[in-house]
Design a protein around this motif. Structure first.
Motif, mmCIF file in Angstrom:
data_model
loop_
_atom_site.group_PDB
_atom_site.id
_atom_site.type_symbol
_atom_site.label_atom_id
_atom_site.label_comp_id
_atom_site.label_asym_id
_atom_site.label_seq_id
_atom_site.Cartn_x
_atom_site.Cartn_y
_atom_site.Cartn_z
ATOM 1 N N SER A 161 0.807 -1.218 0.092
ATOM 2 C CA SER A 161 -0.088 0.088 -0.003
ATOM 3 C C SER A 161 0.798 1.144 0.070
ATOM 4 O O SER A 161 2.061 1.172 0.387
ATOM 5 C CB SER A 161 -0.905 -0.114 1.252
ATOM 6 N N ALA A 192 -6.778 -4.234 1.228
ATOM 7 C CA ALA A 192 -7.800 -3.178 1.605
ATOM 8 C C ALA A 192 -8.693 -3.553 2.624
ATOM 9 O O ALA A 192 -8.819 -2.925 3.656
ATOM 10 C CB ALA A 192 -8.842 -2.927 0.308
ATOM 11 N N LEU A 229 -9.796 3.709 0.576
ATOM 12 C CA LEU A 229 -8.973 2.723 -0.032
ATOM 13 C C LEU A 229 -9.261 2.720 -1.530
ATOM 14 O O LEU A 229 -10.594 2.663 -1.850
ATOM 15 C CB LEU A 229 -9.077 1.300 0.661
ATOM 16 N N SER A 238 -7.811 0.669 10.377
ATOM 17 C CA SER A 238 -7.977 1.979 10.327
ATOM 18 C C SER A 238 -7.823 2.833 11.139
ATOM 19 O O SER A 238 -7.162 3.901 11.225
ATOM 20 C CB SER A 238 -9.070 2.205 9.370
#
Length: 106
Positions: free
Chosen positions: A52, A72, A100, A79
């Motif tokens: 990422s 994701a 995302l 998060s």
């Protein structure tokens, strides 16, 4: 030849530097995203960082590109921890949301 005068609506002309500053003010968020690139691995860990990368910060929303839907899901799960880690250094909650985007091969 009939020339019309352009009116400024009662406003005085402004220096062009003011206009340029207004236009480029939005570029600051892009610079902030570049700063995030430097701290990304520290905030998410090496495993997540390998799959990422932050793409854009706009109005408190950080868009992150991941290379697989599974990553994701992993980022969604973490998060709140990721946002806390990224905001801790700034001393203010500047990033409120993580968005995302899956892009295979990133």
């Amino acid at each position: 030849m009939n020339r019309r005068r352009r009116t400024t609506g009662g406003r005085e002309p402004r220096p062009i530097s003011d206009s340029i500053q207004a236009v480029t003010a939005g570029f600051g968020s892009r610079g902030r995203a570049m700063d995030l690139n430097e701290r990304w691995t520290e905030a998410v860990g090496e495993a997540i960082a390998a799959h990422s990368q932050p793409e854009r910060l706009d109005a408190g929303r950080l868009t992150v590109v991941v290379d697989d839907p599974a990553w994701a899901t992993e980022l969604r799960y973490h998060s709140s921890r990721i946002l806390a880690a990224l905001n801790a250094e700034s001393g203010a909650a500047t990033i409120a949301e993580l968005r995302l985007r899956v892009q295979p091969g990133t």
